[in-house]
Design a protein around this motif. Structure first.
Motif, PDB file in Angstrom:
ATOM      1  N   LYS A 158      27.714  27.552  40.447  1.00 40.36           N
ATOM      2  CA  LYS A 158      27.528  27.032  41.808  1.00 40.36           C
ATOM      3  C   LYS A 158      27.340  25.521  41.795  1.00 40.36           C
ATOM      4  CE  LYS A 158      23.658  26.415  43.061  1.00 40.36           C
ATOM      5  NZ  LYS A 158      22.704  25.261  43.060  1.00 40.36           N
ATOM      6  N   THR A 159      26.521  25.038  40.871  1.00 38.54           N
ATOM      7  CA  THR A 159      26.276  23.599  40.763  1.00 38.54           C
ATOM      8  C   THR A 159      27.558  22.840  40.433  1.00 38.54           C
ATOM      9  OG1 THR A 159      24.003  23.999  40.020  1.00 38.54           O
ATOM     10  CG2 THR A 159      24.940  21.827  39.552  1.00 38.54           C
ATOM     11  N   LEU A 160      28.361  23.403  39.522  1.00 37.00           N
ATOM     12  CA  LEU A 160      29.635  22.780  39.161  1.00 37.00           C
ATOM     13  C   LEU A 160      30.571  22.749  40.358  1.00 37.00           C
ATOM     14  CD1 LEU A 160      31.623  21.635  37.080  1.00 37.00           C
ATOM     15  CD2 LEU A 160      32.237  23.997  36.484  1.00 37.00           C
ATOM     16  N   ALA A 161      30.649  23.865  41.093  1.00 40.27           N
ATOM     17  CA  ALA A 161      31.533  23.926  42.256  1.00 40.27           C
ATOM     18  C   ALA A 161      31.086  22.955  43.343  1.00 40.27           C
ATOM     19  CB  ALA A 161      31.568  25.357  42.809  1.00 40.27           C
ATOM     20  N   GLN A 162      29.781  22.879  43.582  1.00 42.77           N
ATOM     21  CA  GLN A 162      29.271  21.943  44.579  1.00 42.77           C
ATOM     22  C   GLN A 162      29.581  20.499  44.190  1.00 42.77           C
ATOM     23  OE1 GLN A 162      25.097  22.503  45.219  1.00 42.77           O
ATOM     24  NE2 GLN A 162      25.339  24.409  46.364  1.00 42.77           N
ATOM     25  N   GLY A 163      29.326  20.149  42.934  1.00 44.67           N
ATOM     26  CA  GLY A 163      29.588  18.788  42.486  1.00 44.67           C
ATOM     27  C   GLY A 163      31.053  18.410  42.589  1.00 44.67           C
ATOM     28  N   THR A 164      31.930  19.348  42.204  1.00 44.14           N
ATOM     29  CA  THR A 164      33.371  19.091  42.293  1.00 44.14           C
ATOM     30  C   THR A 164      33.809  18.924  43.737  1.00 44.14           C
ATOM     31  OG1 THR A 164      33.737  20.395  40.275  1.00 44.14           O
ATOM     32  CG2 THR A 164      35.652  19.960  41.674  1.00 44.14           C
ATOM     33  N   ALA A 165      33.357  19.840  44.605  1.00 39.77           N
ATOM     34  CA  ALA A 165      33.760  19.801  46.014  1.00 39.77           C
ATOM     35  C   ALA A 165      33.256  18.540  46.705  1.00 39.77           C
ATOM     36  CB  ALA A 165      33.232  21.047  46.732  1.00 39.77           C
ATOM     37  N   VAL A 166      31.984  18.226  46.521  1.00 36.68           N
ATOM     38  CA  VAL A 166      31.425  17.036  47.161  1.00 36.68           C
ATOM     39  C   VAL A 166      32.108  15.776  46.641  1.00 36.68           C
ATOM     40  CG1 VAL A 166      29.347  15.612  47.388  1.00 36.68           C
ATOM     41  CG2 VAL A 166      29.199  18.097  47.674  1.00 36.68           C
ATOM     42  N   GLY A 167      32.374  15.737  45.333  1.00 37.96           N
ATOM     43  CA  GLY A 167      33.082  14.587  44.768  1.00 37.96           C
ATOM     44  C   GLY A 167      34.461  14.404  45.391  1.00 37.96           C
TER      45      GLY A 167
END
Length: 218
Positions: A158-167
């Motif tokens: 989840k953290t990886l997906a959030q970071g990628t999406a927000v980036g």
């Protein structure tokens, strides 16, 4: 107090030298300034700089957005390394335990709020993600007397997906990439909700077991 006689502890019963306590305090203070904590502090310092870059010139200049993305990427990378270094080299401190999650939520929260304020991201997405993070944090404190809920593999994903999406949203993307970032964010939101529900389940089970153990011990 340790409950150990001075003669048993040191063999001489002498009072410690005047500088001994100061030396111990200096060592404890120096341990705060390890590489893991420095990376965490750097991430905290990056937050206001990231916000200024993202909102510079009205928030829609591609160059400023690219610089903001670079600051966000550095924050995400240091988040990976400071935890790894702390665990690998036994650099875990009370400061790090408190500051690390604060830094994580500060950079992610500021990015989400700024993107919604710029109307790049719906406010409900920001609300779901931030509400989940705050709720899970409070829930951890609610059950901490019974045990600690460890970070799950789904939580890390989840953290990886959030970071990628927000980036991807921080960058001024257009065309197919703009469409792609929508779906990446959709995946991040789904993982946010699913993992949040799983943490709630774990908390309920942990609390029930703890209460059962307390009743059995009476």
């Amino acid at each position: 107090m340790t409950g150990v006689p001075a003669s048993a502890a040191g063999g001489t019963g002498r009072r410690p030298a005047p500088g001994a306590k100061l030396g111990a305090a200096a060592v404890n203070q120096a341990s705060l300034w390890n590489i893991a904590n420095i990376l965490t502090m750097m991430r905290l310092v990056l937050v206001p700089g990231f916000v200024l870059l993202l909102l510079a010139d009205g928030g829609y200049d591609p160059v400023w957005r690219a610089l903001a993305w670079a600051a966000f990427a550095v924050a995400m990378i240091t988040d990976i390394f400071d935890g790894h270094l702390a665990r690998t080299y036994n650099l875990v401190t009370d400061f790090g335990k408190i500051a690390d999650p604060i830094a994580d939520k500060a950079i992610m929260g500021s990015a989400l709020v700024c993107l919604s304020w710029l109307e790049d991201l719906p406010w409900w997405v920001t609300g779901v993600i931030l509400g989940r993070e705050l709720g899970i944090t409070l829930m951890r404190f609610w059950v901490i007397r019974y045990g600690v809920i460890p970070a799950s593999r789904g939580g890390k994903l989840k953290t990886l997906a959030q970071g990628t999406a927000v980036g991807m949203y921080v960058l001024a993307l257009t065309g197919p990439l703009a469409t792609l970032r929508f779906w990446v964010m959709a995946v991040a939101v789904v993982l946010t909700v699913v993992t949040g529900l799983d943490y709630i389940r774990q908390a309920v089970v942990l609390r029930r077991r703890g209460l059962g153990a307390e009743r059995a011990a009476r």
